[in-house]
Design an enzyme around this catalytic site. Structure first.
Site, PDB file in Angstrom:
ATOM      1  N   LYS A 227      16.610   3.142   7.975  1.00 48.78           N
ATOM      2  CA  LYS A 227      15.970   3.481   6.778  1.00 48.78           C
ATOM      3  C   LYS A 227      16.700   4.787   6.138  1.00 48.78           C
ATOM      4  O   LYS A 227      17.200   5.648   6.884  1.00 48.78           O
ATOM      5  CB  LYS A 227      14.284   3.981   7.311  1.00 48.78           C
ATOM      6  CG  LYS A 227      13.660   3.842   6.040  1.00 48.78           C
ATOM      7  CD  LYS A 227      13.196   2.414   5.851  1.00 48.78           C
ATOM      8  CE  LYS A 227      12.228   2.275   4.586  1.00 48.78           C
ATOM      9  NZ  LYS A 227      11.692   1.006   4.531  1.00 48.78           N
TER      10      LYS A 227
ATOM     11  N   ALA B 233       0.899  -5.575   3.273  1.00 55.09           N
ATOM     12  CA  ALA B 233       0.898  -4.094   3.488  1.00 55.09           C
ATOM     13  C   ALA B 233       1.553  -3.715   4.670  1.00 55.09           C
ATOM     14  O   ALA B 233       1.399  -4.098   5.752  1.00 55.09           O
ATOM     15  CB  ALA B 233      -0.407  -3.586   3.180  1.00 55.09           C
TER      16      ALA B 233
HETATM   17  P1  NAD Z   1       2.868  -2.583  -5.560  1.00 60.25           P
HETATM   18  O1  NAD Z   1       3.008  -1.068  -5.636  1.00 60.25           O
HETATM   19  O2  NAD Z   1       3.693  -3.706  -6.790  1.00 60.25           O
HETATM   20  O3  NAD Z   1       1.322  -3.182  -5.607  1.00 60.25           O
HETATM   21  C1  NAD Z   1       0.535  -2.364  -5.030  1.00 60.25           C
HETATM   22  C2  NAD Z   1      -0.972  -2.560  -5.516  1.00 60.25           C
HETATM   23  O4  NAD Z   1      -1.929  -1.930  -5.037  1.00 60.25           O
HETATM   24  C3  NAD Z   1      -0.771  -2.083  -6.856  1.00 60.25           C
HETATM   25  O5  NAD Z   1      -1.464  -2.481  -7.996  1.00 60.25           O
HETATM   26  C4  NAD Z   1      -1.921  -0.388  -6.640  1.00 60.25           C
HETATM   27  O6  NAD Z   1      -2.546   0.037  -7.915  1.00 60.25           O
HETATM   28  C5  NAD Z   1      -2.683  -1.180  -5.711  1.00 60.25           C
HETATM   29  N1  NAD Z   1      -3.372   0.006  -4.809  1.00 60.25           N
HETATM   30  C6  NAD Z   1      -2.942   1.055  -4.337  1.00 60.25           C
HETATM   31  N2  NAD Z   1      -3.900   1.641  -3.300  1.00 60.25           N
HETATM   32  C7  NAD Z   1      -4.887   1.100  -3.596  1.00 60.25           C
HETATM   33  C8  NAD Z   1      -6.221   0.944  -2.866  1.00 60.25           C
HETATM   34  N3  NAD Z   1      -6.414   2.016  -1.854  1.00 60.25           N
HETATM   35  N4  NAD Z   1      -6.990  -0.202  -2.906  1.00 60.25           N
HETATM   36  C9  NAD Z   1      -6.504  -1.142  -3.847  1.00 60.25           C
HETATM   37  N5  NAD Z   1      -5.439  -1.223  -4.179  1.00 60.25           N
HETATM   38  C10 NAD Z   1      -4.665  -0.292  -4.226  1.00 60.25           C
HETATM   39  O7  NAD Z   1       3.496  -3.076  -4.327  1.00 60.25           O
HETATM   40  P2  NAD Z   1       3.972  -4.413  -3.683  1.00 60.25           P
HETATM   41  O8  NAD Z   1       5.492  -4.558  -3.876  1.00 60.25           O
HETATM   42  O9  NAD Z   1       3.285  -5.582  -4.310  1.00 60.25           O
HETATM   43  O10 NAD Z   1       3.796  -4.296  -2.110  1.00 60.25           O
HETATM   44  C11 NAD Z   1       2.458  -4.313  -1.640  1.00 60.25           C
HETATM   45  C12 NAD Z   1       2.304  -3.913  -0.106  1.00 60.25           C
HETATM   46  O11 NAD Z   1       3.169  -4.763   0.630  1.00 60.25           O
HETATM   47  C13 NAD Z   1       3.015  -2.765  -0.099  1.00 60.25           C
HETATM   48  O12 NAD Z   1       2.323  -2.060   1.010  1.00 60.25           O
HETATM   49  C14 NAD Z   1       4.520  -2.715   0.228  1.00 60.25           C
HETATM   50  O13 NAD Z   1       4.865  -1.863   1.254  1.00 60.25           O
HETATM   51  C15 NAD Z   1       4.259  -4.053   1.313  1.00 60.25           C
HETATM   52  N6  NAD Z   1       5.616  -4.801   1.082  1.00 60.25           N
HETATM   53  C16 NAD Z   1       6.109  -5.163  -0.050  1.00 60.25           C
HETATM   54  C17 NAD Z   1       7.335  -5.805   0.053  1.00 60.25           C
HETATM   55  C18 NAD Z   1       7.934  -6.273  -1.137  1.00 60.25           C
HETATM   56  O14 NAD Z   1       8.967  -7.032  -1.107  1.00 60.25           O
HETATM   57  N7  NAD Z   1       7.403  -5.832  -2.514  1.00 60.25           N
HETATM   58  C19 NAD Z   1       8.140  -6.106   1.296  1.00 60.25           C
HETATM   59  C20 NAD Z   1       7.497  -5.579   2.528  1.00 60.25           C
HETATM   60  C21 NAD Z   1       6.250  -5.052   2.258  1.00 60.25           C
END
Ligand code: NAD
Length: 353
Positions: free
Chosen positions: A80, A265
């Site tokens: 990381k 998540a």
């Molecule tokens: P993103 O930021 O596009 O979406 C996250 C959403 O969650 C946003 O719409 C935000 O408003 C909402 N949010 C934040 N806090 C909240 C809460 N307390 N209650 C309800 N909604 C809330 O992120 P993403 O890319 O869609 O990723 C989602 C999760 O998956 C993250 O935890 C990320 O670390 C994990 N993840 C993503 C990827 C990827 O490829 N994008 C890969 C592995 C893990």
């Protein structure tokens, strides 16, 4: 978050901390393990109270990446990058001096001489990988127009959907999606795609997001909108977390009403011991390190191993089979799936328990 949550190895293989030559910002690269191959892990850019807090984050996140890569069957370890911006300097580095910051990151990534590959994470995007890619060839997920595999949220969502299928199969008696109910937390990049799939399949959906503009999606899907603090404890078959981590705690677990939890998540548990609480309540928690690996599986297979998008898609869908194996083995030993996932990681890394 407990400091040892998601740690398999107690000690990283290498940690380099360097003050960026152009920007003076503190940059940390933690290589948790290269036992199975070059370390993978994105570049997080954000401000921290002190750079040592950024270092702690890098250590924890790189250990989780070792597990994620191993459980996905990749010949890679975990690493990381954390760029710990000085308090108050975030605007400067999202603006005019971004290129200099990314060049500083590239210097450190390149110093590992192929032992570490970076990519987007919180605070960085595929576009930034073009800049980092000017100083090192070890930056994954540049936009497709620039020769990379682009944004990883599509494959991540595919991995979540395959994982939901594994949970249906192993925990919910093979019931079809249209007979099941889901509470989807977070309608961002990944959550919106997962929700689209569940809605199209006729599942009953409860959804939430702290961003109320996402409510339009709920209306399009005919889903029920819940407040963020109610969605976790909704009376549904499956909770699908696609927002933030750290929400499964000794305080929240007793209030849950679902049969299973499976979502993208990262770091959903506050501590490993919370997996035991979930198991004792008869709730199947699918380890996020297995469920959320679609992005890295796709990027590595396409950019490192030259797979076509269709071949990469098949490998991403295989996450469902891998999760199914973990769930079946855990059920047969009556242990939480996290224990079985950890056992597999130790076996793969040849680390004695
Ligand atoms: P993103 O930021 O596009 O979406 C996250 C959403 O969650 C946003 O719409 C935000 O408003 C909402 N949010 C934040 N806090 C909240 C809460 N307390 N209650 C309800 N909604 C809330 O992120 P993403 O890319 O869609 O990723 C989602 C999760 O998956 C993250 O935890 C990320 O670390 C994990 N993840 C993503 C990827 C990827 O490829 N994008 C890969 C592995 C893990």
């Amino acid at each position: 978050m407990a400091p040892n949550a998601h740690h398999v190895s107690a000690h990283p293989e290498a940690v380099r901390v360097q003050r960026g030559a152009r920007t003076g910002q503190m940059i940390v690269v933690s290589i948790d393990s290269t036992r199975l191959g070059p370390a993978l892990g994105g570049c997080r850019i954000r401000s921290y109270p002190t750079w040592q807090d950024g270092l702690a984050d890098a250590l924890r996140l790189s250990a989780a990446m070792t597990e994620k890569a191993a459980l996905a069957g990749l010949a890679h370890g975990g690493g990381k990058t954390v760029v710990a911006l000085d308090a108050g300097s975030a605007a400067e580095f999202t603006g005019p001096r971004r290129g200099e910051l990314l060049a500083d990151v590239a210097d450190l990534v390149e110093s590992f001489d192929g032992g570490y590959l970076t990519g987007p994470d919180v605070g960085s995007a595929p576009q930034d990988m073009i800049e980092i890619g000017r100083g090192t060839s070890r930056a994954l997920c540049r936009p497709e127009s620039a020769g990379g595999s682009g944004d990883s949220s599509g494959p991540t969502a595919t991995g979540v959907i395959a994982s939901i299928d594994a949970v249906r199969e192993h925990v919910l008696g093979g019931r079809p999606l249209e007979s099941l109910s889901f509470s989807l937390l977070g309608l961002g990049h990944v959550g919106a795609l997962v929700g689209e799939h569940l809605a199209a399949a006729g599942a009953r959906l409860v959804v939430t997001d702290v961003d109320t503009s996402r409510r339009a999606l709920a209306e399009r899907w005919g889903a029920t909108w819940n407040e963020p603090d109610e969605a976790l404890t909704a009376d549904v078959d499956v909770v699908v977390p696609c927002a933030v981590g750290g929400f499964l705690t000794p305080e929240t677990v007793p209030a849950l009403r679902c049969r299973a939890i499976v979502g993208a998540a990262n770091n959903q548990l506050d501590a490993d011991s919370t997996a035991d609480l979930l198991h004792a309540r008869g709730i199947c928690w699918a380890p996020d390190t297995v469920v959320s690996a679609g992005g890295i599986v796709s990027a590595v297979s396409r950019e490192v191993h030259g797979a076509s998008p269709d071949e990469a898609d098949l490998l991403v869908r295989d996450i469902g089979r891998r999760l199914g194996e973990v769930l079946a083995a855990a059920a047969s030993r009556d242990v939480p799936p996290l224990h079985e996932a950890r056992r597999r990681v130790r076996e793969l890394l040849d680390v004695s328990a």
